[in-house]
Write an enzyme that holds these catalytic residues in place. Structure first.
Site, PDB file in Angstrom:
ATOM      1  CG  HIS A  68      -2.097  -0.949   1.033  1.00  0.00           C
ATOM      2  ND1 HIS A  68      -2.895  -1.349   2.079  1.00  0.00           N
ATOM      3  CD2 HIS A  68      -2.584  -1.587  -0.067  1.00  0.00           C
ATOM      4  CE1 HIS A  68      -3.828  -2.180   1.637  1.00  0.00           C
ATOM      5  NE2 HIS A  68      -3.649  -2.341   0.338  1.00  0.00           N
TER       6      HIS A  68
ATOM      7  CG  HIS B 186      -3.122  -5.279  -8.015  1.00  0.00           C
ATOM      8  ND1 HIS B 186      -2.895  -4.041  -7.443  1.00  0.00           N
ATOM      9  CD2 HIS B 186      -4.078  -5.881  -7.266  1.00  0.00           C
ATOM     10  CE1 HIS B 186      -3.681  -3.901  -6.383  1.00  0.00           C
ATOM     11  NE2 HIS B 186      -4.401  -5.000  -6.248  1.00  0.00           N
TER      12      HIS B 186
END
Length: 448
Positions: A259, A401
């Site tokens: 993150h 992703h």
């Protein structure tokens, strides 16, 4: 710098081939209600419901494929838009169901997989991202979907008191959860940046920057660039949250370096959006993105004796969960590409960005060696020894992703992927001058 990969024709060819392969593989996820969870055998796992976050991410992916002109993607993008507009929408309470059964009811509406299930900010962010990207791709029903999704954001998810999103509600939008999470906030930033590009409404950019300021400039800075994941309703960190569930797939204990990498990318993207709209640009943004990137890299990459990023660490930087998640290296690839491009756009030279070139090469090589089982098939989780693991994830839920990692080095920092492709900016990564920054749909849609 003769070994640079950025812009090299054969490297871009490899990225393009993997992009096509990912989109081919993802077609298997289509089910009547939206997009399902692809299992280990490459077919939909029918024991799992159709989840909103997966349907949103797959609609986003196929909209990107449509914008690139990849044959076949249009019908899957359109399938996703239809599912979000009709099947997964909550026609009684508003917003969208978090999960539905694979087959709609007789009216074409989704059957909630859990009637007591909650509505989540995280999931609704992907409706906005999908709708904005499908709008950029001019897909039928996408503009209406985006208008409705943004209205729900404004009414339900945005908390003006803190300039941050709410986490979750009961299905009827009562009983707000006594918790706030940085993961949902992060994906809200991504969604708002994409919405800004296609609507021209800087309200969403302003809100994205407010979220970034709290998460990056306040919380990450205050914790030595190790960003806390969990908060109370006043956005005070809860540093011990889920200490007994350290490998939780959405709310793990401690620090999630992946993150940090993702926030670093979003920070330079938002900064570039401000610069190219000639809006006031906080001077902390580029430096903070670099600090986040380096903290995540130094804490998590090859930190336990082998290649790969660990999933989580403590606030001292010591690994907690050693599994390697595919999405973390994907976000490292994307962040390295975005920060490198942002520095070049700011006038830095090739030697000054060599660090990011090196990281990019290392992480793409790692993905090729350990994660890509076959073209388009990425192992979602490895153990500490880089062997397939299912401690947290089973199967291949989505390509979100990996697809972005294959595209980020080929487009500008701004606009975001959908609008960049709509403007024909693939393999033209230098950010456009402000005069060229015209949203595709401005003047066509009335946003009310």
């Amino acid at each position: 710098m003769g070994l640079g990969w950025f812009g090299a024709p054969e490297h871009n060819r490899w990225l393009a081939e993997e992009t096509h392969a990912l989109l081919r593989y993802a077609r298997a996820a289509a089910v009547p209600a939206g997009f399902g969870w692809i299992g280990e055998d490459g077919t939909v796992d029918t024991t799992r419901p159709v989840e909103l976050w997966i349907t949103g991410r797959m609609t986003f992916a196929f909209s990107l494929g449509t914008l690139m002109g990849i044959p076949g993607c249009r019908r899957y993008a359109d399938h996703g838009v239809r599912a979000l507009n009709r099947v997964m929408r909550d026609h009684v309470n508003g917003g969208w169901h978090s999960a539905v059964e694979h087959e709609p009811d007789a009216d074409g509406h989704g059957v909630p997989a859990d009637p007591a299930g909650r509505k989540e900010c995280y999931q609704h962010a992907f409706v906005v991202l999908a709708a904005a990207t499908a709008t950029a791709a001019n897909r039928p029903g996408a503009q209406e979907l985006l208008r409705d999704a943004l209205a729900v954001q404004d009414r339900r998810w945005w908390d003006d008191t803190y300039g941050m999103p709410v986490e979750s509600y009961a299905a009827d939008f009562t009983d707000p959860e006594d918790y706030r999470g940085i993961n949902a906030a992060m994906h809200t930033v991504e969604a708002y940046l994409a919405a800004t590009d296609v609507t021209g409404d800087i309200t969403w950019l302003t809100r994205a920057v407010q979220i970034l300021d709290h998460a990056v400039n306040v919380q990450a800075r205050a914790h030595d660039w190790r960003l806390p994941e969990h908060y109370d309703t006043s956005w005070r960190p809860r540093l011990d949250y889920n200490k007994d569930q350290p490998a939780h797939p959405f709310r793990p204990y401690g620090v999630t370096p992946g993150h940090g990498l993702e926030w670093a990318r979003l920070t330079v993207q938002a900064r570039s959006a401000l610069v190219h709209r000639s809006l006031p640009t906080p001077d902390w943004m580029l430096d903070a993105a670099e600090r986040l990137f380096d903290r995540s890299r130094s804490d998590a990459w090859r930190c336990d004796g082998g290649p790969g990023f660990v999933y989580t660490t403590g606030f001292d930087g010591v690994p907690v969960v050693h599994e390697r998640m595919h999405w973390v290296v994907c976000e490292g690839i994307s962040a390295a590409a975005a920060i490198r491009r942002a520095l070049l756009d700011d006038g830095h030279g090739e030697i000054e960005v060599e660090h990011y070139e090196h990281c990019y090469r290392s992480w793409v090589d790692y993905a090729e060696q350990y994660l890509i089982e076959a073209p388009g098939v990425w192992t979602h989780e490895l153990d500490q020894n880089n062997r397939p693991s299912t401690r947290t994830w089973e199967g291949h839920p989505d390509i979100y992703h990996a697809l972005q990692a294959m595209l980020m080095s080929r487009v500008p920092v701004w606009p975001c992927l959908g609008q960049a492709l709509a403007e024909g900016r693939l393999d033209d990564p230098a950010s456009p001058v402000p005069a060229r920054a015209q949203p595709r749909w401005r003047g066509i849609i009335s946003w009310g």
